[in-house]
Design a protein around this motif. Structure first.
Motif, PDB file in Angstrom:
ATOM      1  N   LEU A 176       0.631  -1.157  -0.257  1.00  7.78           N
ATOM      2  CA  LEU A 176       0.057   0.026  -0.119  1.00  7.78           C
ATOM      3  C   LEU A 176       0.929   1.290   0.035  1.00  7.78           C
ATOM      4  O   LEU A 176       1.808   1.421   0.712  1.00  7.78           O
ATOM      5  N   LYS A 177       0.350   2.292  -0.865  1.00  8.67           N
ATOM      6  CA  LYS A 177       1.130   3.648  -0.874  1.00  8.67           C
ATOM      7  C   LYS A 177       0.220   4.789  -0.384  1.00  8.67           C
ATOM      8  O   LYS A 177      -0.998   4.512  -0.903  1.00  8.67           O
ATOM      9  N   ASN A 201       9.346   5.658   0.914  1.00 10.61           N
ATOM     10  CA  ASN A 201       9.899   4.534   1.796  1.00 10.61           C
ATOM     11  C   ASN A 201       8.781   3.723   2.591  1.00 10.61           C
ATOM     12  O   ASN A 201       7.504   4.106   2.708  1.00 10.61           O
ATOM     13  N   ALA A 202       9.314   2.562   2.642  1.00 13.06           N
ATOM     14  CA  ALA A 202       8.158   1.643   3.488  1.00 13.06           C
ATOM     15  C   ALA A 202       8.364   1.982   4.801  1.00 13.06           C
ATOM     16  O   ALA A 202       9.407   2.451   5.419  1.00 13.06           O
ATOM     17  N   HIS A 234       3.764   2.117   2.445  1.00 13.12           N
ATOM     18  CA  HIS A 234       4.645   3.177   1.839  1.00 13.12           C
ATOM     19  C   HIS A 234       4.341   4.572   2.104  1.00 13.12           C
ATOM     20  O   HIS A 234       3.157   5.077   1.691  1.00 13.12           O
ATOM     21  N   LEU A 235       4.976   5.403   2.528  1.00 10.67           N
ATOM     22  CA  LEU A 235       4.676   6.810   2.470  1.00 10.67           C
ATOM     23  C   LEU A 235       5.369   7.551   1.195  1.00 10.67           C
ATOM     24  O   LEU A 235       6.381   7.301   0.672  1.00 10.67           O
ATOM     25  N   ALA A 244      -3.515   0.533  -3.154  1.00  9.11           N
ATOM     26  CA  ALA A 244      -3.345  -0.473  -2.460  1.00  9.11           C
ATOM     27  C   ALA A 244      -3.105  -1.679  -3.529  1.00  9.11           C
ATOM     28  O   ALA A 244      -4.245  -1.825  -4.297  1.00  9.11           O
ATOM     29  N   THR A 245      -2.259  -2.287  -3.611  1.00 13.84           N
ATOM     30  CA  THR A 245      -1.994  -3.439  -4.582  1.00 13.84           C
ATOM     31  C   THR A 245      -1.983  -4.683  -3.714  1.00 13.84           C
ATOM     32  O   THR A 245      -0.985  -4.831  -2.793  1.00 13.84           O
ATOM     33  N   THR A 246      -2.813  -5.501  -4.034  1.00 15.43           N
ATOM     34  CA  THR A 246      -3.143  -6.894  -3.265  1.00 15.43           C
ATOM     35  C   THR A 246      -2.877  -7.956  -4.399  1.00 15.43           C
ATOM     36  O   THR A 246      -3.350  -8.152  -5.411  1.00 15.43           O
ATOM     37  N   TYR A 247      -1.956  -8.931  -3.828  1.00 10.86           N
ATOM     38  CA  TYR A 247      -1.490 -10.090  -4.512  1.00 10.86           C
ATOM     39  C   TYR A 247      -2.336 -11.366  -3.937  1.00 10.86           C
ATOM     40  O   TYR A 247      -2.113 -11.690  -2.844  1.00 10.86           O
TER      41      TYR A 247
END
Length: 342
Positions: A176-177, A201-202, A234-235, A244-247
């Motif tokens: 997620l960003k 950054n995470a 991640h900021l 949000a990228t979900t795998y």
């Protein structure tokens, strides 16, 4: 009927967003704005972009006559929020934007937030505020707990899939960003322009982010057994927005069909045509969430991408959506503004 509204924590980003949204609501009037450190100032002093509005001056919470208020939005930090809400009139309708009433288990709250819960009676009556999935309970609620913005984004992508059993539950990865406004308005060195811009950054790496408490609670309840997702936020150097990228494991077409059916009648959740993915640009400043699904080159894997505005659909817009239900208004009232683009 005009509903009298108070906002506690009006000098923060979510407080200002609430004022902006309520300005377009035909049946709400802001009668009190509280901000302890800025009490006595005008809203125009604190947020010049709101100077055109006729608003009450900022005050302390103890100066508000809650007997003349129909609904109170509480946009205060966690821990402070529960202490304030505990002492408000028991007949007052409240939408809380903090984390204090999201977790049903007080022990879980203490685990994730580091302090014991001091308003257990209120906690017992609180309804989780993810509108599309708790609509009936919200309509009858006195106290609604707004979700975390990251938690909302991930749940829009995953809840229907977990409920329908079309994805594996033991290998969900959520990347997620989030824009910088998600960290609030308080001065922090790492959020200075020179510290933040031109990089990303995470943070909370390895399963320490507090919104995991919401994921654990809600996904496990849906599945009927423990579900623990792998989640890294991640900021990113933008003001607003979450992507949000979900795998997940499962058939991509079945996943798309499930999401399409689940949100077919939802005004604010839009599932894109199969193979398309959303951008934060497309939901900025709005109460919409866009979701896209695509297959992966690895057979049996799929990618689900969700985008929303963390200050609107992820927080203040969601809060107003819930308040509409609690006050008997049409759910979409004051929330149909188009996204800002570019």
């Amino acid at each position: 009927m005009t509903h009298k509204i108070a906002i506690l924590g009006a000098s923060g980003y979510t407080g200002a967003e609430l004022v902006r949204l309520i300005a377009g609501h035909p049946n709400m009037e802001i009668v009190a704005l509280a901000a302890e450190r800025k009490a006595g100032q005008s809203m125009a002093d604190v947020f010049p972009h709101l100077r055109h509005m006729d608003l009450p001056r900022l005050c302390r919470i103890d100066e508000i006559d809650f007997g003349s208020v129909d609904l109170c939005f509480c946009a205060l930090p966690h821990k402070t929020s529960q202490e304030i809400i505990r002492d408000l009139p028991k007949t007052l309708k409240i939408v809380d934007l903090s984390a204090d009433f999201r977790l049903r288990d007080p022990d879980a709250y203490e685990t994730w937030y580091g302090n014991p819960h001091v308003a257990l009676e209120c906690q017992e009556e609180a309804v989780y505020g993810l509108t599309e999935f708790y609509r009936e309970e919200i309509c009858a609620a006195r106290l609604v707990a707004g979700t975390g913005c990251n938690a909302a984004t991930g749940q829009y992508a995953l809840r229907p899939l977990i409920a329908a059993g079309v994805i594996g539950l033991d290998d969900i990865i959520l990347d997620l960003k989030c824009g910088v406004s998600g960290a609030g308005r308080a001065l922090k060195e790492n959020l200075l322009h020179a510290e933040l811009s031109e990089g990303t950054n995470a943070y909370a790496v390895g399963g320490t982010h507090r919104h995991l408490g919401e994921f654990d609670q809600e996904f496990s309840k849906l599945a009927g057994r423990p579900v623990r997702v792998q989640f890294t936020p991640h900021l990113i150097p933008v003001n607003r927005g979450i992507l949000a990228t979900t795998y997940v494991s499962g058939n991509a077409q079945d996943i798309h069909d499930t999401l399409t059916a689940a949100y077919a009648d939802e005004t604010f959740v839009e599932v894109l045509p199969f193979g398309q993915t959303p951008s934060t640009h497309h939901v900025r400043g709005s109460n919409f969430c866009h979701i896209g699904v695509t297959g992966d080159r690895i057979e049996g894997r799929a990618i689900v991408v969700a985008a929303l505005d963390n200050l609107t659909k992820g927080s203040s817009g969601q809060a107003l959506q819930n308040a509409n239900l609690m006050l008997g208004e049409e759910e979409v009232t004051g929330l149909m503004m188009a996204p800002l683009f570019p």
